[in-house]
Scaffold this motif. Structure first.
Motif, short mmCIF file in Angstrom:
data_model
loop_
_atom_site.label_atom_id
_atom_site.label_comp_id
_atom_site.label_asym_id
_atom_site.label_seq_id
_atom_site.Cartn_x
_atom_site.Cartn_y
_atom_site.Cartn_z
N PRO A 364 12.64 16.68 34.30
CA PRO A 364 13.08 17.19 35.61
C PRO A 364 14.60 17.22 35.77
O PRO A 364 15.15 18.14 36.37
CB PRO A 364 12.45 16.20 36.60
N THR A 365 15.29 16.22 35.20
CA THR A 365 16.74 16.18 35.38
C THR A 365 17.39 17.40 34.71
O THR A 365 18.33 17.98 35.25
CB THR A 365 17.31 14.84 34.86
N ALA A 366 16.85 17.81 33.57
CA ALA A 366 17.37 19.01 32.90
C ALA A 366 17.07 20.24 33.75
O ALA A 366 17.93 21.12 33.93
CB ALA A 366 16.75 19.16 31.52
N ILE A 367 15.86 20.29 34.29
CA ILE A 367 15.48 21.44 35.12
C ILE A 367 16.42 21.54 36.32
O ILE A 367 16.97 22.60 36.62
CB ILE A 367 14.01 21.30 35.58
N ARG A 368 16.65 20.40 36.98
CA ARG A 368 17.51 20.43 38.17
C ARG A 368 18.92 20.86 37.82
O ARG A 368 19.54 21.65 38.55
CB ARG A 368 17.52 19.05 38.85
N GLY A 390 5.84 21.70 30.19
CA GLY A 390 5.60 20.28 30.43
C GLY A 390 6.81 19.62 31.05
O GLY A 390 7.94 20.10 30.93
N SER A 391 6.56 18.50 31.73
CA SER A 391 7.62 17.73 32.37
C SER A 391 7.37 16.25 32.10
O SER A 391 6.23 15.81 32.05
CB SER A 391 7.58 18.01 33.88
N VAL A 392 8.44 15.50 31.93
CA VAL A 392 8.29 14.08 31.60
C VAL A 392 9.50 13.26 32.02
O VAL A 392 10.62 13.77 32.03
CB VAL A 392 8.09 13.88 30.08
N GLY A 393 9.26 12.01 32.36
CA GLY A 393 10.36 11.05 32.51
C GLY A 393 10.55 10.54 33.91
O GLY A 393 11.04 9.44 34.11
N GLU A 394 10.22 11.33 34.89
CA GLU A 394 10.39 10.92 36.29
C GLU A 394 9.57 11.88 37.13
O GLU A 394 9.14 12.93 36.64
CB GLU A 394 11.88 11.00 36.68
N PRO A 395 9.36 11.54 38.39
CA PRO A 395 8.62 12.47 39.24
C PRO A 395 9.40 13.79 39.34
O PRO A 395 10.63 13.77 39.41
CB PRO A 395 8.58 11.76 40.59
N THR A 563 20.27 13.47 39.18
CA THR A 563 19.82 12.50 38.17
C THR A 563 18.60 11.69 38.63
O THR A 563 18.20 10.77 37.94
CB THR A 563 20.97 11.53 37.82
N GLY A 564 18.02 12.04 39.76
CA GLY A 564 16.86 11.29 40.27
C GLY A 564 17.32 10.04 40.99
O GLY A 564 17.26 9.95 42.20
N GLU A 565 17.83 9.09 40.22
CA GLU A 565 18.48 7.93 40.80
C GLU A 565 19.89 7.84 40.24
O GLU A 565 20.14 8.29 39.12
CB GLU A 565 17.72 6.64 40.44
N ALA A 566 20.79 7.26 41.02
CA ALA A 566 22.15 7.02 40.53
C ALA A 566 22.41 5.52 40.62
O ALA A 566 21.85 4.82 41.47
CB ALA A 566 23.16 7.78 41.37
#
Ligand code: WT7
Length: 655
Positions: A364-368, A390-395, A563-566
């Motif tokens: 997701p971080t790459a997508i964002r 596919g997506s992986v690593g975080e919501p 980054t989802g979380e910082a």
């Protein structure tokens, strides 16, 4: 964690297209339910059947699961096999010898293709080279390599000899490398002179020398260096060797070491809730079974697919879905050296077009970040080869999901949002693309044989529509076997007594909705997820307090769009809290310091100084208050137990 709030914005269910369902390996709800029922009715029979059908055994196992020393479960233990044999030799016998195994694209765009026959020969040469230096089964190799064919070859060569590898991501610092060499007791290090990313050459080998200078690397006999750039780097006579010399004149055949299915395949360090990273130990047979099977099921992998997982081999995703799974399936896969934004943000889309990628797996971080860098760029490329994402690593937040679905996937490709962990070895909860209606932000349902559930503090199942702790109630073949050198920590971390010691505790909070779909809420421990990378808050705190200026530090996460979380650090210096330019200068110094102690990925985004931290009268840091301050929220929580309430205002205003 924010993701659930936003997920309410997208309530559509995206049902799989009929023609996809028809051709899928697991087809329709009936196909899924049949597998689940089989696992339910005869758990060991189910796994035994799959292990026989999907792996090649030198000596077949007679017992599927040994629970006598739970939670140290053993799978297929008396079965004898070799992972590299299953990934390479089996393909030479299956008619895949001249099939392309790896399409490697370098940072600068040069493409190298390797067939199964060539890959087999290279792995054998590498293995023979290691053997000629005296390395043997059970020893540990630390691999610190850039994304490359050589990285896959090195891992496979270790697997061929029963040498246990520990891959360390190239973004980790010399200090991190040193700790991992010492903890694993590695006898050989395999590295490269430099790595190339985004058009820049970045030295890698000097970090190994620095690790030696720190000390504790006495177990290492040789450092083998792959010359990626030919850059000028230090070379220690008697210890260092060039890879080209190690493999020169080595035969292209190497009899694999025949191993128990329980022989450790690798150790991979990951962050936990204490300061010290843990070496997650994986097995041979059970691990490979699930690496292969999850690719076949989740990605519906077929012989003509071109599979591309964008992860780095330094993470578990790169182990399971680059180095092992695709090869065990005889697939053609893309391996990419560079970064998604170089030479521009169309790089991924151009590569999908050029290599006719049909299954694409990213984070997701790459997508964002690619949405931000050019949300309509994918439309400039021919992405018609894609059939599954596919997506992986975080919501994945629904906005990113819908963009991925429409703009990248042309509203044609199912998205599998795969929940799993370093410890689980492979996918655990994920849609099956020919089965599940998709809800953006939900990883939907457990794979057949995976007993995922959500329970309360007493270990009792919560009713549908509720939240709780995510657990796995039964063992599964690719599960973590132990923490290297620390079995007690393994038990305490994953099978804590609070839950009766029976269930694997994932460390995530989750909800299950009325349809039985799982929604991951984020970690329940002091672990952050920054760009899909797991970081322990204590690990960063220990790095900060190791700096001579720092008296005390507390690290928390706050939501970040990209980054989802910082990472947000609250720091008390030995001097009074600095302000203005001085604060900025010290913050920069501390950021660089953390970069050197752990790696650039651990650098706090936000550093705030105070003369103290908010503490209870018994001296406990009140992290929930720090989380509110980090988010910029009004503090509504009860602060009556706080020893020093005035500190809150100082921390709020300081930067
Ligand atoms: C943690 C594991 C899975 C391999 C890469 C990361 C989070 C992972 C998802 C997902 C929501 C996810 C969890 C998990 N996570 N995938 N699809 N949806 N959260 O492996 O470094 O071991 O991290 O990543 O919090 O516990 P890892």
């Amino acid at each position: 964690m924010g993701s659930i709030e936003t997920s309410l914005q997208e309530n559509r269910v995206f049902e799989p297209a009929e023609d996809f369902v028809k051709q899928a390996r697991v087809s329709g709800i009936a196909g899924y339910e049949a597998l689940r029922a089989e696992a339910e009715a005869d758990f060991e029979g189910f796994w035994g059947r799959l292990a026989k059908e999907n792996l090649s055994w030198k000596t077949p196992f007679t017992k599927v699961l040994d629970e006598s020393n739970a939670p140290f479960y053993k799978w297929f233990e008396d079965g004898v096999m070799n992972v590299s044999y299953n990934c390479l030799d089996v393909n030479l016998q299956n008619g895949n010898a001249d099939k392309v195994a790896i399409i490697f694209e370098a940072d600068g765009g040069e493409v190298t293709k390797v067939t199964y026959r060539e890959l087999h020969a290279r792995v054998c040469q590498f293995a023979n080279g290691l053997k000629s230096l005296g390395y043997a089964k059970g020893e540990r190799a630390l691999i610190y390599l850039p994304m490359s064919i050589e990285a896959v070859v090195a891992m496979q060569a270790c697997a061929r000899l029963g040498i246990i590898h520990s891959v360390v991501f190239g973004g980790f610092s010399a200090k991190s490398v040193q700790e991992r060499i010492a903890d694993a007791g590695a006898s050989v290090v395999i590295t490269a002179d430099e790595q190339v990313r985004g058009g820049k050459n970045i030295p890698l080998k000097p970090a190994i020398d620095e690790a030696f200078a720190i000390g504790g690397c006495e177990s290492v006999r040789n450092v083998i260096i792959y010359q990626r750039t030919g850059g000028n780097i230090p070379f220690v006579e008697g210890r260092d060797l060039w890879l080209k010399d190690v493999i020169a004149n080595q035969p292209t055949e190497c009899e694999p070491e025949w191993l128990s299915a329980e022989h450790p395949l690798f150790i991979l360090f990951t962050s936990g809730s204490t300061g010290k990273p843990k070496g997650v130990q994986h097995s041979t047979g059970g691990y490979l079974l699930w690496a292969k099977l999850s690719l076949l099921w989740t990605f519906d992998l077929k012989p003509n697919d071109v599979f591309w997982c964008t992860a780095d081999v330094g993470w578990v995703t790169g182990h399971t879905y680059i180095a092992y799974g695709p090869l065990a399936c005889g697939a053609t896969e893309v391996v990419f050296e560079g970064v998604p934004t170089y030479p521009d943000a169309g790089r991924f889309w151009k590569m999908i077009q050029d290599h006719k990628v049909s299954i694409f797996y990213t984070a997701p971080t790459a997508i964002r970040s690619l949405i931000k860098a050019g949300g309509d760029l994918p439309t400039k490329y021919d992405l018609s080869s894609l059939r599954l994402l596919g997506s992986v690593g975080e919501p994945i937040n629904p906005e990113a999901w819908v963009w991925y679905y429409n703009v990248v996937g042309g509203a044609r490709c199912p998205i599998v949002d795969t929940w799993w962990q370093t410890e689980t070895g492979g996918h655990m909860i994920t849609p099956l693309p020919g089965v599940h209606g998709l809800k953006p932000g939900s990883c939907t349902q457990p794979l057949p044989g995976i007993a995922a559930a959500i329970v309360d503090e007493t270990g009792t199942d919560v009713a549908k529509g509720n939240g709780g702790f995510l657990v796995i109630k039964k063992p599964w073949p690719s599960m973590i076997r132990t923490i290297w050198n620390d079995p007690e920590r393994f038990k305490k971390s994953y099978y804590p007594a609070d839950f009766g010691g029976k269930y694997y505790l994932a460390g995530d909070g989750a909800n299950v909705d009325l349809d039985g779909y799982f929604w991951i809420m984020g970690r329940i421990d002091d672990v952050l997820n920054v760009s899909g990378h797991r970081m322990g808050t204590m690990e960063i705190e220990s790095a900060l307090v190791a700096n001579p200026l720092v008296a005390e530090a507390a690290v928390v996460g706050r939501p970040d769009d990209l980054t989802g979380e910082a990472i947000c650090a609250f720091v008390v210096l030995k001097q009074a809290a600095p302000q203005g330019a001085e604060a900025q200068a010290i913050a920069k110094e501390l950021r660089d310091w953390v970069g050197r102690e752990i790696g650039p990925i651990a650098k706090p985004k936000d550093i705030r100084f105070g003369d103290n931290l908010p503490k209870t009268r018994s001296g406990k840091i009140m992290r929930r208050l720090l989380r509110s301050i980090a988010k910029g929220e009004e503090i509504t929580q009860d602060t009556s137990t706080l020893e020093n309430p005035a500190i809150l205002d100082q921390l709020k205003t300081s930067r």
